[in-house]
Design a protein around this motif. Sequence first.
Motif, PDB file in Angstrom:
ATOM      1  N   LYS A  27       3.738  -0.407  -8.491  1.00 31.82           N
ATOM      2  CA  LYS A  27       3.541   0.972  -8.035  1.00 31.82           C
ATOM      3  C   LYS A  27       2.100   1.412  -8.310  1.00 31.82           C
ATOM      4  CE  LYS A  27       7.252   4.276  -8.094  1.00 31.82           C
ATOM      5  NZ  LYS A  27       8.219   4.945  -8.936  1.00 31.82           N
ATOM      6  N   ARG A  28       1.639   1.114  -9.540  1.00 30.13           N
ATOM      7  CA  ARG A  28       0.267   1.470  -9.923  1.00 30.13           C
ATOM      8  C   ARG A  28      -0.739   0.749  -9.034  1.00 30.13           C
ATOM      9  NH1 ARG A  28      -2.913  -1.471 -14.624  1.00 30.13           N
ATOM     10  NH2 ARG A  28      -2.754  -2.990 -12.952  1.00 30.13           N
ATOM     11  N   ASP A  29      -0.514  -0.560  -8.803  1.00 27.77           N
ATOM     12  CA  ASP A  29      -1.460  -1.363  -8.035  1.00 27.77           C
ATOM     13  C   ASP A  29      -1.565  -0.907  -6.584  1.00 27.77           C
ATOM     14  OD1 ASP A  29      -1.757  -2.764 -10.360  1.00 27.77           O
ATOM     15  OD2 ASP A  29      -0.699  -4.554  -9.674  1.00 27.77           O
ATOM     16  N   ASN A  30      -0.473  -0.354  -6.038  1.00 29.17           N
ATOM     17  CA  ASN A  30      -0.455   0.051  -4.633  1.00 29.17           C
ATOM     18  C   ASN A  30      -0.649   1.548  -4.429  1.00 29.17           C
ATOM     19  OD1 ASN A  30       0.054  -2.614  -3.731  1.00 29.17           O
ATOM     20  ND2 ASN A  30       2.182  -2.383  -4.362  1.00 29.17           N
ATOM     21  N   PRO A  36     -11.860   3.259  -5.421  1.00 32.40           N
ATOM     22  CA  PRO A  36     -12.249   2.051  -4.686  1.00 32.40           C
ATOM     23  C   PRO A  36     -12.562   0.855  -5.592  1.00 32.40           C
ATOM     24  CG  PRO A  36     -13.495   3.964  -3.920  1.00 32.40           C
ATOM     25  CD  PRO A  36     -12.701   4.399  -5.112  1.00 32.40           C
ATOM     26  N   ASP A  37     -12.994   1.123  -6.827  1.00 35.45           N
ATOM     27  CA  ASP A  37     -13.335   0.008  -7.713  1.00 35.45           C
ATOM     28  C   ASP A  37     -12.147  -0.432  -8.592  1.00 35.45           C
ATOM     29  OD1 ASP A  37     -13.398   2.363  -9.153  1.00 35.45           O
ATOM     30  OD2 ASP A  37     -15.100   1.768 -10.405  1.00 35.45           O
ATOM     31  N   PHE A  38     -10.929   0.090  -8.309  1.00 35.13           N
ATOM     32  CA  PHE A  38      -9.736  -0.312  -9.061  1.00 35.13           C
ATOM     33  C   PHE A  38      -9.418  -1.775  -8.791  1.00 35.13           C
ATOM     34  CE2 PHE A  38      -5.128  -1.036  -9.149  1.00 35.13           C
ATOM     35  CZ  PHE A  38      -4.889  -0.785 -10.489  1.00 35.13           C
ATOM     36  N   ASP A  39      -9.122  -2.515  -9.851  1.00 33.99           N
ATOM     37  CA  ASP A  39      -8.808  -3.941  -9.737  1.00 33.99           C
ATOM     38  C   ASP A  39      -7.308  -4.156  -9.938  1.00 33.99           C
ATOM     39  OD1 ASP A  39      -8.602  -6.662  -9.830  1.00 33.99           O
ATOM     40  OD2 ASP A  39      -9.793  -6.911 -11.656  1.00 33.99           O
ATOM     41  N   PRO A  40      -6.557  -4.440  -8.863  1.00 33.61           N
ATOM     42  CA  PRO A  40      -5.108  -4.625  -9.003  1.00 33.61           C
ATOM     43  C   PRO A  40      -4.712  -5.830  -9.853  1.00 33.61           C
ATOM     44  CG  PRO A  40      -5.799  -4.986  -6.724  1.00 33.61           C
ATOM     45  CD  PRO A  40      -7.009  -4.567  -7.493  1.00 33.61           C
ATOM     46  N   SER A  41      -5.669  -6.721 -10.128  1.00 31.61           N
ATOM     47  CA  SER A  41      -5.337  -7.862 -10.985  1.00 31.61           C
ATOM     48  C   SER A  41      -5.429  -7.483 -12.471  1.00 31.61           C
ATOM     49  CB  SER A  41      -6.249  -9.052 -10.682  1.00 31.61           C
ATOM     50  OG  SER A  41      -7.562  -8.760 -11.089  1.00 31.61           O
ATOM     51  N   SER A  42      -5.908  -6.260 -12.757  1.00 32.31           N
ATOM     52  CA  SER A  42      -5.983  -5.835 -14.154  1.00 32.31           C
ATOM     53  C   SER A  42      -4.567  -5.638 -14.701  1.00 32.31           C
ATOM     54  CB  SER A  42      -6.798  -4.545 -14.288  1.00 32.31           C
ATOM     55  OG  SER A  42      -6.133  -3.479 -13.651  1.00 32.31           O
ATOM     56  N   PRO A  43      -4.369  -5.974 -15.979  1.00 31.09           N
ATOM     57  CA  PRO A  43      -3.011  -5.878 -16.528  1.00 31.09           C
ATOM     58  C   PRO A  43      -2.551  -4.435 -16.701  1.00 31.09           C
ATOM     59  CG  PRO A  43      -4.569  -6.456 -18.254  1.00 31.09           C
ATOM     60  CD  PRO A  43      -5.339  -6.446 -16.964  1.00 31.09           C
ATOM     61  N   LEU A  44      -1.245  -4.257 -16.686  1.00 33.70           N
ATOM     62  CA  LEU A  44      -0.646  -2.981 -17.054  1.00 33.70           C
ATOM     63  C   LEU A  44      -0.563  -3.005 -18.574  1.00 33.70           C
ATOM     64  CD1 LEU A  44       0.889  -0.417 -15.937  1.00 33.70           C
ATOM     65  CD2 LEU A  44       2.970  -1.686 -16.440  1.00 33.70           C
TER      66      LEU A  44
END
Length: 131
Positions: A27-30, A36-44
């Motif tokens: 949910k956070r990643d999407n 714009p600089d958010f990295d969806p591969s970053s851990p929760l």
Amino acid sequence: ITYEPPEDAIIQIKPKAMSRLIELKQKRDNDPKNSPDFDPSSPLILRMGVRNGGCSGLSYVMDFSTEEDIGEEDEIDEYLTEGIKCVVDAKSLLYLYGLELDYSDELIGGGFKFFNPNAEESCGCGSSFGV
């Protein structure tokens, strides 16, 4: 869901809780509001701790955190494949070591559940305990 808990994990995350954490990460990643600089591969990063208060003397604290907020004294359980980090501060470690984190999707009383082997007493609300 199957996953490999870290060796000597501080918090035992049960499969239902892990599934819910993975859902929250997705949910956070999407989230369209991500910068714009958010990295969806970053851990929760899930920060767990205790504070004074609650019906039985101490209550659980659980919140999301960032890499920048992780301190030298913090203990980290890392689930690499799932992209989840569980962080516990040094003061809370004594109270949380061996805690089982589970999840229930019941309409009444649902949510994350804490099962603490260190608690000598706990409250009916499930979010506070005494030692």
